[in-house]
Every structure is written in C-alpha cells, then in structure tokens.
Write a protein that holds these residues in place. Sequence first.
Motif, mmCIF file in Angstrom:
data_model
loop_
_atom_site.group_PDB
_atom_site.id
_atom_site.type_symbol
_atom_site.label_atom_id
_atom_site.label_comp_id
_atom_site.label_asym_id
_atom_site.label_seq_id
_atom_site.Cartn_x
_atom_site.Cartn_y
_atom_site.Cartn_z
ATOM 1 N N THR A 144 0.825 -1.214 0.000
ATOM 2 C CA THR A 144 0.000 0.000 0.000
ATOM 3 C C THR A 144 0.855 1.259 0.000
ATOM 4 O O THR A 144 0.450 2.273 -0.557
ATOM 5 C CB THR A 144 -0.994 0.007 1.180
ATOM 6 O OG1 THR A 144 -0.298 -0.211 2.403
ATOM 7 C CG2 THR A 144 -2.057 -1.059 0.984
ATOM 8 N N ARG A 145 2.027 1.208 0.573
ATOM 9 C CA ARG A 145 2.933 2.375 0.493
ATOM 10 C C ARG A 145 3.383 2.602 -0.942
ATOM 11 O O ARG A 145 3.417 3.723 -1.423
ATOM 12 C CB ARG A 145 4.155 2.178 1.388
ATOM 13 C CG ARG A 145 3.850 2.496 2.841
ATOM 14 C CD ARG A 145 5.078 2.550 3.687
ATOM 15 N NE ARG A 145 5.946 3.665 3.334
ATOM 16 C CZ ARG A 145 7.240 3.705 3.630
ATOM 17 N NH1 ARG A 145 7.818 2.697 4.262
ATOM 18 N NH2 ARG A 145 7.964 4.746 3.283
ATOM 19 N N ILE A 146 3.737 1.517 -1.640
ATOM 20 C CA ILE A 146 4.180 1.639 -3.027
ATOM 21 C C ILE A 146 3.051 2.167 -3.909
ATOM 22 O O ILE A 146 3.273 2.979 -4.793
ATOM 23 C CB ILE A 146 4.696 0.280 -3.561
ATOM 24 C CG1 ILE A 146 6.022 -0.084 -2.882
ATOM 25 C CG2 ILE A 146 4.862 0.309 -5.073
ATOM 26 C CD1 ILE A 146 6.471 -1.513 -3.141
ATOM 27 N N LEU A 147 1.837 1.721 -3.638
ATOM 28 C CA LEU A 147 0.688 2.102 -4.466
ATOM 29 C C LEU A 147 -0.046 3.351 -3.971
ATOM 30 O O LEU A 147 -1.057 3.737 -4.561
ATOM 31 C CB LEU A 147 -0.299 0.936 -4.548
ATOM 32 C CG LEU A 147 0.220 -0.329 -5.206
ATOM 33 C CD1 LEU A 147 -0.842 -1.415 -5.173
ATOM 34 C CD2 LEU A 147 0.666 -0.041 -6.635
ATOM 35 N N GLN A 148 0.444 3.973 -2.933
ATOM 36 C CA GLN A 148 -0.260 5.098 -2.312
ATOM 37 C C GLN A 148 -0.683 6.168 -3.313
ATOM 38 O O GLN A 148 -1.836 6.574 -3.338
ATOM 39 C CB GLN A 148 0.605 5.725 -1.221
ATOM 40 C CG GLN A 148 -0.057 6.905 -0.541
ATOM 41 C CD GLN A 148 0.761 7.418 0.635
ATOM 42 O OE1 GLN A 148 1.680 6.762 1.110
ATOM 43 N NE2 GLN A 148 0.408 8.594 1.112
ATOM 44 N N ASP A 149 0.216 6.602 -4.170
ATOM 45 C CA ASP A 149 -0.141 7.673 -5.105
ATOM 46 C C ASP A 149 -1.027 7.185 -6.250
ATOM 47 O O ASP A 149 -1.549 7.985 -7.016
ATOM 48 C CB ASP A 149 1.098 8.398 -5.633
ATOM 49 C CG ASP A 149 2.030 7.524 -6.445
ATOM 50 O OD1 ASP A 149 1.841 6.291 -6.468
ATOM 51 O OD2 ASP A 149 2.955 8.060 -7.068
ATOM 52 N N SER A 150 -1.221 5.872 -6.343
ATOM 53 C CA SER A 150 -2.116 5.327 -7.364
ATOM 54 C C SER A 150 -3.520 5.055 -6.820
ATOM 55 O O SER A 150 -4.418 4.738 -7.583
ATOM 56 C CB SER A 150 -1.552 4.015 -7.918
ATOM 57 O OG SER A 150 -0.346 4.247 -8.590
#
Length: 186
Positions: A144-150
């Motif tokens: 979820t950190r990696i995908l946060q801006d998505s």
Amino acid sequence: MLNKKGVSQRLELHDKDTGVYVKDLSTFVVKSPDDMMKIFQEGNLNRHVGKTNMNEHSSRSHSVFTITIESSEVNELGEVKVKVGKLNIVDLAGSERQSKTGATGDRLKEASKINLSLSTLCHVISSLTDPKCTYIPYRDSKLTRILQDSLGGNTKTVMISNIGPADYNVDETMSTLRYASRAKHI
C-alpha cells in the motif's frame, strides 16, 4: 524487481519528494514498446512462484511494473514545462486458505504475508471510500505504500478481478467480488 532468479531480497522503501521508492530498484529508459515488453517479460520470469494443492504455478508475490512517461515542451515565454504520467501495472498474488492449498512451511509463511498485505489493501480501499474516515493506513504494508499515489488523489484506478467458475471456490469468488465492489468506489 529485476534480480537474479532465486535470490531473495527484502524491499527497502524510502520517501522522497516524488513519492515512495524502492531502494536498488531496477529502472530502464526504453525507446520502443518492444524494449518495454522485454523488460516486463524478464521481470515476470523472475517472479516468485511455487506449487500448492490448488495451483502448480501459484504466484508467491505481488508484482508491480511501473511505466513513467515524461514529456516536455517549451511555452511562449521559453519556459520548459515537463509533464509526467505514471502507470502501475499490478498483479496481486491471490488470497489463500491454508485448508485448500495445503500450504506448509515456507508456502504457509508466504500465504500469511500475501493475505496480510491484501487485507491491508482492503482496509486502505475501505478507508478511502468512507467519507468519515480521517486516516488512511498506507504505511501498514509495503504494497500500500508503493501504491499510495495510485490509490488516492488525482488518479484513475482500474481493477480487474479474476474469479473461477467452480462451485468449490464460491467463498473465494464472493470475497473477490466484494473486494472489487469496494474498490470501484475509490
């Protein structure tokens, strides 16, 4: 992440102005769609898979393939304006029930981590769709950190959910459909 087959590497996440990034992640500048597909295929070959009772080639990891496109133009004042777009292609490992997969040892540990990250993603999605929610738990999982801006802000998100037709998997199918239903409200 492109690395040598069979080499386990823990992902170190760091924050910077442009968002979260993975330390030592492989990045490439490509000139054509064919170049990009070669890199995608190489990454897919390195993906961790393993045998379970339900699937001989079960994904034992999530996969994130990020395409960043930059363009620049000079305006009437001679200023260079750069536009950046990002596309994350994400293939999530499926949620698993130990009783069906027969997972033990390393496979059971992998399944637990997969299920935990999927549960956190579900919690983030639920938080994003709840107008009363004041906190989004992006930091509870690397995924979820990696995908946060998505997932939030000025983004478009498309989710394709895979389900099976067998009545043996009705519980998993219903769970997947509920998950997708929540995601469509982001």
